[in-house]
Design a protein around this motif. Structure first.
Motif, mmCIF file in Angstrom:
data_model
loop_
_atom_site.group_PDB
_atom_site.id
_atom_site.type_symbol
_atom_site.label_atom_id
_atom_site.label_comp_id
_atom_site.label_asym_id
_atom_site.label_seq_id
_atom_site.Cartn_x
_atom_site.Cartn_y
_atom_site.Cartn_z
ATOM 1 N N GLU A 34 56.873 18.484 -8.545
ATOM 2 C CA GLU A 34 55.580 18.893 -9.079
ATOM 3 C C GLU A 34 54.454 18.198 -8.313
ATOM 4 O O GLU A 34 54.503 16.990 -8.083
ATOM 5 C CB GLU A 34 55.511 18.498 -10.558
ATOM 6 C CG GLU A 34 54.424 19.199 -11.311
ATOM 7 C CD GLU A 34 54.537 18.916 -12.796
ATOM 8 O OE1 GLU A 34 53.518 18.497 -13.364
ATOM 9 O OE2 GLU A 34 55.629 19.092 -13.358
ATOM 10 N N THR A 35 53.467 18.954 -7.891
ATOM 11 C CA THR A 35 52.329 18.374 -7.178
ATOM 12 C C THR A 35 51.255 17.961 -8.177
ATOM 13 O O THR A 35 51.237 18.411 -9.316
ATOM 14 C CB THR A 35 51.739 19.380 -6.175
ATOM 15 O OG1 THR A 35 51.348 20.556 -6.879
ATOM 16 C CG2 THR A 35 52.744 19.729 -5.100
ATOM 17 N N LYS A 36 50.361 17.090 -7.724
ATOM 18 C CA LYS A 36 49.261 16.600 -8.551
ATOM 19 C C LYS A 36 47.949 16.917 -7.845
ATOM 20 O O LYS A 36 47.948 17.362 -6.706
ATOM 21 C CB LYS A 36 49.400 15.096 -8.760
ATOM 22 C CG LYS A 36 50.685 14.692 -9.452
ATOM 23 C CD LYS A 36 50.772 13.189 -9.563
ATOM 24 C CE LYS A 36 52.085 12.767 -10.181
ATOM 25 N NZ LYS A 36 52.205 11.314 -10.232
ATOM 26 N N VAL A 63 47.342 12.395 -4.510
ATOM 27 C CA VAL A 63 48.280 11.268 -4.533
ATOM 28 C C VAL A 63 48.007 10.348 -3.349
ATOM 29 O O VAL A 63 47.435 10.763 -2.345
ATOM 30 C CB VAL A 63 49.762 11.736 -4.494
ATOM 31 C CG1 VAL A 63 50.123 12.518 -5.733
ATOM 32 C CG2 VAL A 63 50.065 12.520 -3.245
ATOM 33 N N GLU A 109 46.407 18.568 -3.295
ATOM 34 C CA GLU A 109 47.521 19.425 -3.707
ATOM 35 C C GLU A 109 47.982 20.318 -2.554
ATOM 36 O O GLU A 109 49.184 20.508 -2.352
ATOM 37 C CB GLU A 109 47.098 20.272 -4.910
ATOM 38 C CG GLU A 109 48.259 20.852 -5.660
ATOM 39 C CD GLU A 109 47.884 21.339 -7.047
ATOM 40 O OE1 GLU A 109 48.806 21.797 -7.738
ATOM 41 O OE2 GLU A 109 46.710 21.267 -7.436
#
Length: 159
Positions: free
Chosen positions: A6-8, A11, A51
């Motif tokens: 899952e990407t945020k 980061v 992202e």
């Protein structure tokens, strides 16, 4: 079966390296050739992966093809992407009396952490057949320590 990561929204470089299953130093080596440069936050100038850049990095890792179009070989991490488990503490000796407790603590602080309480008691009885009540505890500790060290060095000579 690969589980998608899952990407945020953003980061750090260290977290991006973790997401790719690489060490931080190896990830830094590959920035610019295999992986894209991170963007910089205007306020702090801190490098972050947005992202979109995260998706690019994960695709590079999945396909083994860098952003420069050249193939990149990745070695599997030894312990996976989780952190290493802490080492268990060395077992403490279980003393039977107050004097023996002080002796155990002294031997532990001198580096003899694998000696068993029964072994300490046997050596103490061997060295001091009349007991240790009237003898300075420092002298008892010294005598037991030296005896055990000599015994260990004699055991290692035969190897």
């Amino acid at each position: 079966m690969n589980v998608p990561i899952e990407t945020k929204a953003g980061v750090t470089v260290a977290e991006m390296a973790r997401m790719c299953g690489l060490s931080r130093s190896r990830f830094y080596q590959l920035i610019g050739t295999a992986f894209p440069q991170p963007e910089r936050q205007p306020e702090t100038n801190r490098p972050i992966y947005t992202e979109e850049l995260q998706k690019v990095c994960l695709e590079v890792r999945r396909r083994n093809c860098g952003i420069d179009g050249k193939p990149v070989l990745f070695y599997a991490r030894r312990f996976g992407t989780t952190q290493a488990t802490p080492r268990p503490l060395k077992p403490k000796l279980e003393p039977k009396s107050k004097d023996e407790s002080a002796l155990v603590d002294g031997l532990n602080s001198l580096g003899l952490t694998t000696v068993k309480a029964a072994q300490i008691q046997r050596v103490t009885e061997e060295l001091f057949p009349q007991g240790t009540e009237r003898i300075d505890q420092g002298e008892v500790l010294r005598a037991v320590f030296l005896h055990l060290k000599r015994q260990n060095s004699a055991d290692n000579v035969g190897r």
